[in-house]
Design a protein around this motif. Structure first.
Motif, PDB file in Angstrom:
ATOM      1  N   ILE A  36       0.853  -1.185   0.000  1.00  0.00           N
ATOM      2  CA  ILE A  36       0.000   0.000   0.000  1.00  0.00           C
ATOM      3  C   ILE A  36       0.891   1.239   0.000  1.00  0.00           C
ATOM      4  N   ASP A  37       0.295   2.386  -0.293  1.00  0.00           N
ATOM      5  CA  ASP A  37       1.045   3.633  -0.231  1.00  0.00           C
ATOM      6  C   ASP A  37       1.527   3.852   1.196  1.00  0.00           C
ATOM      7  N   THR A  38       2.738   4.335   1.337  1.00  0.00           N
ATOM      8  CA  THR A  38       3.277   4.644   2.657  1.00  0.00           C
ATOM      9  C   THR A  38       2.448   5.746   3.287  1.00  0.00           C
ATOM     10  N   GLN A  43      -4.291  11.037   8.791  1.00  0.00           N
ATOM     11  CA  GLN A  43      -5.450  10.502   8.065  1.00  0.00           C
ATOM     12  C   GLN A  43      -5.101   9.170   7.391  1.00  0.00           C
ATOM     13  N   ASP A  44      -3.928   9.084   6.785  1.00  0.00           N
ATOM     14  CA  ASP A  44      -3.504   7.826   6.166  1.00  0.00           C
ATOM     15  C   ASP A  44      -3.438   6.710   7.211  1.00  0.00           C
ATOM     16  N   LEU A  45      -2.894   7.031   8.376  1.00  0.00           N
ATOM     17  CA  LEU A  45      -2.813   6.028   9.439  1.00  0.00           C
ATOM     18  C   LEU A  45      -4.192   5.662   9.976  1.00  0.00           C
ATOM     19  N   ARG A  49      -5.903   2.034  10.583  1.00  0.00           N
ATOM     20  CA  ARG A  49      -6.694   1.636  11.753  1.00  0.00           C
ATOM     21  C   ARG A  49      -7.985   0.967  11.295  1.00  0.00           C
ATOM     22  N   TRP A  50      -8.622   1.554  10.294  1.00  0.00           N
ATOM     23  CA  TRP A  50      -9.869   1.006   9.763  1.00  0.00           C
ATOM     24  C   TRP A  50      -9.655  -0.398   9.190  1.00  0.00           C
ATOM     25  N   TYR A  51      -8.555  -0.590   8.448  1.00  0.00           N
ATOM     26  CA  TYR A  51      -8.268  -1.931   7.926  1.00  0.00           C
ATOM     27  C   TYR A  51      -8.259  -2.945   9.072  1.00  0.00           C
ATOM     28  N   LEU A  52      -7.619  -2.568  10.168  1.00  0.00           N
ATOM     29  CA  LEU A  52      -7.427  -3.503  11.275  1.00  0.00           C
ATOM     30  C   LEU A  52      -8.678  -3.714  12.124  1.00  0.00           C
ATOM     31  N   LEU A  53      -9.712  -2.948  11.857  1.00  0.00           N
ATOM     32  CA  LEU A  53     -10.993  -3.209  12.501  1.00  0.00           C
ATOM     33  C   LEU A  53     -11.684  -4.413  11.853  1.00  0.00           C
ATOM     34  N   HIS A  54     -11.145  -4.880  10.744  1.00  0.00           N
ATOM     35  CA  HIS A  54     -11.695  -6.031  10.032  1.00  0.00           C
ATOM     36  C   HIS A  54     -10.974  -7.305  10.466  1.00  0.00           C
ATOM     37  N   ASP A  55     -11.760  -8.347  10.598  1.00  0.00           N
ATOM     38  CA  ASP A  55     -11.248  -9.633  11.036  1.00  0.00           C
ATOM     39  C   ASP A  55     -10.173 -10.156  10.092  1.00  0.00           C
ATOM     40  N   ARG A  56      -9.157 -10.755  10.656  1.00  0.00           N
ATOM     41  CA  ARG A  56      -8.107 -11.462   9.918  1.00  0.00           C
ATOM     42  C   ARG A  56      -7.255 -10.552   9.031  1.00  0.00           C
ATOM     43  N   ASP A 121      -1.415   4.071  18.873  1.00  0.00           N
ATOM     44  CA  ASP A 121      -0.188   4.358  19.623  1.00  0.00           C
ATOM     45  C   ASP A 121       0.903   4.877  18.692  1.00  0.00           C
ATOM     46  N   TYR A 122       1.019   4.273  17.508  1.00  0.00           N
ATOM     47  CA  TYR A 122       2.004   4.718  16.515  1.00  0.00           C
ATOM     48  C   TYR A 122       1.686   6.138  16.056  1.00  0.00           C
ATOM     49  N   MET A 123       0.396   6.400  15.788  1.00  0.00           N
ATOM     50  CA  MET A 123      -0.029   7.752  15.381  1.00  0.00           C
ATOM     51  C   MET A 123       0.344   8.767  16.457  1.00  0.00           C
ATOM     52  N   ASP A 124       0.048   8.433  17.712  1.00  0.00           N
ATOM     53  CA  ASP A 124       0.350   9.344  18.811  1.00  0.00           C
ATOM     54  C   ASP A 124       1.855   9.579  18.932  1.00  0.00           C
ATOM     55  N   ALA A 125       2.649   8.534  18.709  1.00  0.00           N
ATOM     56  CA  ALA A 125       4.102   8.679  18.774  1.00  0.00           C
ATOM     57  C   ALA A 125       4.629   9.548  17.634  1.00  0.00           C
ATOM     58  N   MET A 126       4.021   9.402  16.457  1.00  0.00           N
ATOM     59  CA  MET A 126       4.480  10.150  15.282  1.00  0.00           C
ATOM     60  C   MET A 126       3.982  11.596  15.272  1.00  0.00           C
TER      61      MET A 126
END
Length: 145
Positions: A36-38, A43-45, A49-56, A121-126
């Motif tokens: 995927i695009d870096t 907003q990109d991150l 987050r939305w991707y990871l709300l999906h199972d598997r 957590d990554y977003m907050d760190a960045m």
């Protein structure tokens, strides 16, 4: 009845002329990863987050490339870990080799995200705490009797 598969052995001990696949559990047929695009901003991150709300689904980073990893089994993978459509398999499968496959299962990613909270957590760190975390608030402490 299918003959039992040979026991898993180190790659270097696979006898000459035999296929590494004969000793494998077909890990390569149990997921796919799409670059995927870096992500360049919060907003990109948030999309990640939305991707990871999906199972598997999970995300990983190798070098400078971000990947969406979807943990799903090919519908043509047979119980003996063989391809059920080997003769008509897609070109991507034909091009895949065992030269650098994950047979040993020792892959380590530069970054790996399994949950939306890890991305937060990554977003907050960045980017700092721009808005309230997606985490639930801590419940009030119970009284001590």
């Amino acid at each position: 009845m299918t003959a039992p598969r040979p026991k898993r052995i180190p790659r270097e001990l696979v006898p000459k002329g035999e296929s590494l696949c004969d000793y494998c559990s077909a890990k390569c047929c149990r997921y796919f990863a799409l670059p995927i695009d870096t992500p360049e901003n919060r907003q990109d991150l948030d999309f990640i987050r939305w991707y990871l709300l999906h199972d598997r689904a999970s995300m990983f980073v190798e070098g400078d490339t971000w990947y969406l990893l979807v943990h799903t089994t090919c519908k043509h993978l047979q119980e003996d870990h063989r391809c059920g459509i080997y003769e008509t398999r897609p070109q991507i499968c034909r091009d895949y080799t065992t030269a650098e496959c994950e047979y040993e299962d020792t892959w380590v990613y530069d970054q790996y995200f399994e949950t939306p909270e890890q991305v937060q957590d990554y977003m907050d760190a960045m980017y700092g705490h721009e808005y309230e975390s997606l985490r639930s608030r801590k419940p009030a402490a119970l009284p001590i009797a």
